[in-house]
Design a protein around this motif. Structure first.
Motif, PDB file in Angstrom:
ATOM      1  N   PRO A 186      -9.425 -36.885  27.076  1.00  0.00           N
ATOM      2  CA  PRO A 186      -8.459 -35.827  27.396  1.00  0.00           C
ATOM      3  C   PRO A 186      -8.496 -35.468  28.873  1.00  0.00           C
ATOM      4  CG  PRO A 186     -10.394 -34.900  26.330  1.00  0.00           C
ATOM      5  CD  PRO A 186     -10.524 -36.392  26.229  1.00  0.00           C
ATOM      6  N   THR A 237       0.449 -29.934  16.731  1.00  0.00           N
ATOM      7  CA  THR A 237      -0.961 -30.199  16.928  1.00  0.00           C
ATOM      8  C   THR A 237      -1.464 -31.209  15.921  1.00  0.00           C
ATOM      9  OG1 THR A 237      -1.515 -28.355  15.512  1.00  0.00           O
ATOM     10  CG2 THR A 237      -1.401 -27.912  17.850  1.00  0.00           C
ATOM     11  N   THR A 239       0.366 -33.329  25.345  1.00  0.00           N
ATOM     12  CA  THR A 239      -0.043 -33.231  23.953  1.00  0.00           C
ATOM     13  C   THR A 239      -1.222 -32.286  23.836  1.00  0.00           C
ATOM     14  OG1 THR A 239      -1.577 -35.096  24.114  1.00  0.00           O
ATOM     15  CG2 THR A 239       0.678 -35.605  23.473  1.00  0.00           C
ATOM     16  N   TYR A 240      -1.242 -31.550  22.746  1.00  0.00           N
ATOM     17  CA  TYR A 240      -2.418 -30.732  22.436  1.00  0.00           C
ATOM     18  C   TYR A 240      -2.989 -31.199  21.103  1.00  0.00           C
ATOM     19  CZ  TYR A 240      -5.411 -27.052  20.736  1.00  0.00           C
ATOM     20  OH  TYR A 240      -6.488 -26.378  20.224  1.00  0.00           O
ATOM     21  N   THR A 241      -4.299 -31.413  21.053  1.00  0.00           N
ATOM     22  CA  THR A 241      -4.955 -31.852  19.833  1.00  0.00           C
ATOM     23  C   THR A 241      -6.087 -30.893  19.474  1.00  0.00           C
ATOM     24  OG1 THR A 241      -4.509 -34.158  20.393  1.00  0.00           O
ATOM     25  CG2 THR A 241      -6.163 -33.755  18.699  1.00  0.00           C
ATOM     26  N   SER A 295      -3.042 -34.707  28.353  1.00  0.00           N
ATOM     27  CA  SER A 295      -3.548 -34.396  27.014  1.00  0.00           C
ATOM     28  C   SER A 295      -4.548 -33.255  27.101  1.00  0.00           C
ATOM     29  CB  SER A 295      -4.208 -35.626  26.393  1.00  0.00           C
ATOM     30  OG  SER A 295      -5.285 -36.071  27.198  1.00  0.00           O
ATOM     31  N   LEU A 315      -5.640 -39.870  23.050  1.00  0.00           N
ATOM     32  CA  LEU A 315      -4.981 -38.576  23.053  1.00  0.00           C
ATOM     33  C   LEU A 315      -3.799 -38.514  24.010  1.00  0.00           C
ATOM     34  CD1 LEU A 315      -8.250 -36.494  23.088  1.00  0.00           C
ATOM     35  CD2 LEU A 315      -6.808 -37.049  21.140  1.00  0.00           C
ATOM     36  N   ALA A 316      -3.845 -39.358  25.009  1.00  0.00           N
ATOM     37  CA  ALA A 316      -2.803 -39.239  26.022  1.00  0.00           C
ATOM     38  C   ALA A 316      -1.583 -40.066  25.700  1.00  0.00           C
ATOM     39  CB  ALA A 316      -3.362 -39.662  27.387  1.00  0.00           C
ATOM     40  N   SER A 317      -1.646 -40.886  24.631  1.00  0.00           N
ATOM     41  CA  SER A 317      -0.510 -41.751  24.339  1.00  0.00           C
ATOM     42  C   SER A 317      -0.051 -41.607  22.904  1.00  0.00           C
ATOM     43  CB  SER A 317      -0.891 -43.205  24.620  1.00  0.00           C
ATOM     44  OG  SER A 317      -2.009 -43.579  23.837  1.00  0.00           O
ATOM     45  N   CYS A 318      -0.139 -40.366  22.367  1.00  0.00           N
ATOM     46  CA  CYS A 318       0.299 -40.107  21.002  1.00  0.00           C
ATOM     47  C   CYS A 318       1.789 -40.356  20.891  1.00  0.00           C
ATOM     48  CB  CYS A 318       0.014 -38.652  20.617  1.00  0.00           C
ATOM     49  SG  CYS A 318      -1.725 -38.232  20.752  1.00  0.00           S
ATOM     50  N   GLN A 347       3.707 -35.562  20.381  1.00  0.00           N
ATOM     51  CA  GLN A 347       4.183 -35.865  21.729  1.00  0.00           C
ATOM     52  C   GLN A 347       5.304 -34.909  22.119  1.00  0.00           C
ATOM     53  OE1 GLN A 347       6.664 -39.420  22.760  1.00  0.00           O
ATOM     54  NE2 GLN A 347       4.678 -40.166  23.381  1.00  0.00           N
ATOM     55  N   LYS A 393       1.790 -37.942  31.969  1.00  0.00           N
ATOM     56  CA  LYS A 393       1.308 -37.698  30.619  1.00  0.00           C
ATOM     57  C   LYS A 393       0.001 -36.929  30.731  1.00  0.00           C
ATOM     58  CE  LYS A 393       2.959 -41.586  27.813  1.00  0.00           C
ATOM     59  NZ  LYS A 393       2.475 -42.744  27.005  1.00  0.00           N
TER      60      LYS A 393
END
Length: 451
Positions: free
Chosen positions: A113, A7, A92-94, A64, A21-24, A30, A62
């Motif tokens: 997101p 995270t 991915t989770y942020t 997020s 957020l979607a392209s970490c 990732q 992908k």
């Protein structure tokens, strides 16, 4: 395959990334997919039989997710199971620090997101209008999301009948019960206040100085709120004509608190709970509550479901519990003459961003998540209450399974605003600590100092 979710904890970092957020990258949380056909077929065989994928297993995507938990391990497990069907993707989770102020900018960013957390208190607040306006309609038939698995008390229909938020975790207020103590002393779990009085007297005779304990705080897991607020909410549910005045802090509306505060005062005066002992031995309303309970000599510990969620990880951190473990369950506090009151509350919900660049796969993930099994597993791993109709997966909450509907209060039964809730919390704390009589607290409604 080795996959994990790291995270992203800093909102500053999120801002630096322009909410990308979607392209970490791999080092920013990732989850990468490997296209290995032999592993894909093995995973497909192991996948749960209840879900039928809409798309090809080699679909690339992908997604997020942003939320309020700094550690969301139960989501990680769900994502891992989703990968068994769709291995060629990354999710991915942020964690967004200061979520209240950061979720809006995140949604308005260049790469917003796909899925985001909402909480019931956000609805109706102009600051969060976009969260609901931008949400996918999950009840749309073409999405084939099985919302029937959600129990009606926590299904959240908007005014137009649409459902735009999926309950992920539910919570409540009540008490952790040391089942071994009750078995040792030959006692039944009390269901009414009269039964609680009798049980407490027997426990005191057996050497338990404070049969009931809890955090002496003015917060929601504290003594006053956990014990008395459900009774107060039931009073409002039964007469919603008082709701407006409560929310507008009209002094006369304080009368609605009388019955629950009187019962709370009775709990203290009868010696069922030693407030001084609680103050001395429990420093905060979360970790200290759990660790004190794990000492093994507290029959009943007032708390919230969010506190219960921290028990599993702390079992091994308690030397006493590790050496001498005991069985414990969660029960509604028996505050009423006919029994306690179950606050069937939503903890968090997921919304899907209807403007998502990968809307089909985002909806597919939500469709996968929305089942007794997946939501139940997530709740079990987080040790919160499942939003589904099946409580049986986690025996800690088994007592809630057949709870009478007439003594259940759900989030739609009342609309008590935060200002009114804070007044009740402050009043309950003052009564518990002898700073106000019940009469004084009732008369002071609307002007009681709050944190």
């Amino acid at each position: 395959m080795n996959r994990g979710i790291k995270t992203i904890l800093s909102m500053t970092l999120v801002a630096m990334m322009g909410f990308n957020l979607a392209s970490c990258g791999q080092d920013q949380g990732q989850i990468q997919s490997q296209n290995q056909s032999s592993e894909q077929s093995e995973q497909q065989e192991e996948a749960s039989e209840g879900f039928s994928p809409k798309y090809s297993s080699d679909t690339e995507y992908k997604l997020s997710v942003v939320g309020t938990y700094s550690n969301f391990e139960s989501l990680e497990s769900t994502i891992d199971r989703f990968y068994e069907y769709y291995p060629n993707g990354e999710i991915t989770y942020t964690f967004l620090d200061d979520y209240r102020n950061t979720i809006g900018p995140a949604l308005a960013g260049q790469e917003p997101p796909d899925i985001y957390v909402v909480q019931p208190w956000m609805y109706g607040n102009p600051l969060f209008t976009s969260l609901f306006d931008d949400a996918e309609v999950l009840s749309a038939p073409e999405l084939e999301i099985n919302l029937d698995c959600i129990r009606p008390s926590v299904q959240w229909e908007m005014d137009n009948g649409q459902i735009v938020a999926l309950p992920v975790f539910a919570t409540s207020y009540g008490m952790l019960v040391n089942m071994d103590i009750f078995e040792k002393e030959g006692l039944e779990i009390p269901e009414t206040f009269d039964e609680l009085k009798v049980v407490c007297e027997k426990l005191k005779d057996a050497g338990y100085a404070s049969p009931v304990m809890g955090a002496n705080t003015s917060t929601t897991p504290g003594i006053g709120y956990a014990f008395a607020y459900p009774m107060f909410a039931k009073t409002v549910k039964d007469d919603r004509s008082i709701e407006n005045d409560l929310n507008n802090l009209v002094p006369s509306a304080g009368e609605a608190m009388r019955a629950s505060l009187t019962r709370l005062k009775e709990l203290v005066d009868l010696g069922c709970i030693d407030v001084d002992k609680c103050t001395a031995e429990i420093e905060d309303d979360y970790n200290a509550v759990i660790m004190r309970f794990f000492e093994g000599d507290v029959p009943m510990m007032l708390c919230s479901g969010d506190v219960v969620s921290g028990t599993k990880k702390r079992e091994s951190k308690s030397e006493t519990f590790s050496e001498k473990p005991f069985r414990y369950d969660f029960y509604v506090a028996p505050s009423g003459d006919e029994g306690g009151y179950f606050m069937d509350s939503i903890s968090i919900l997921f919304c899907v961003n209807k403007n998502s660049a990968t809307l089909d796969m985002t909806n597919e993930f939500i469709r996968f998540l929305t089942s007794d099994d997946e939501l139940g597993r997530m709740a079990l791993e987080k040790r919160l209450i499942t939003p589904t109709k099946d409580y049986s997966l986690d025996e800690v909450y088994a007592s809630l399974g057949d709870f009478p509907e007439e003594r259940t209060v759900n989030f739609r039964d009342t609309e008590i605003l935060d200002t009114a809730v804070k007044q009740f919390r402050a009043a309950a704390y003052a009564v518990v600590n002898g700073e106000m009589t019940v009469d004084e607290a009732v008369a002071s409604y609307g002007t009681i100092p709050t944190d």
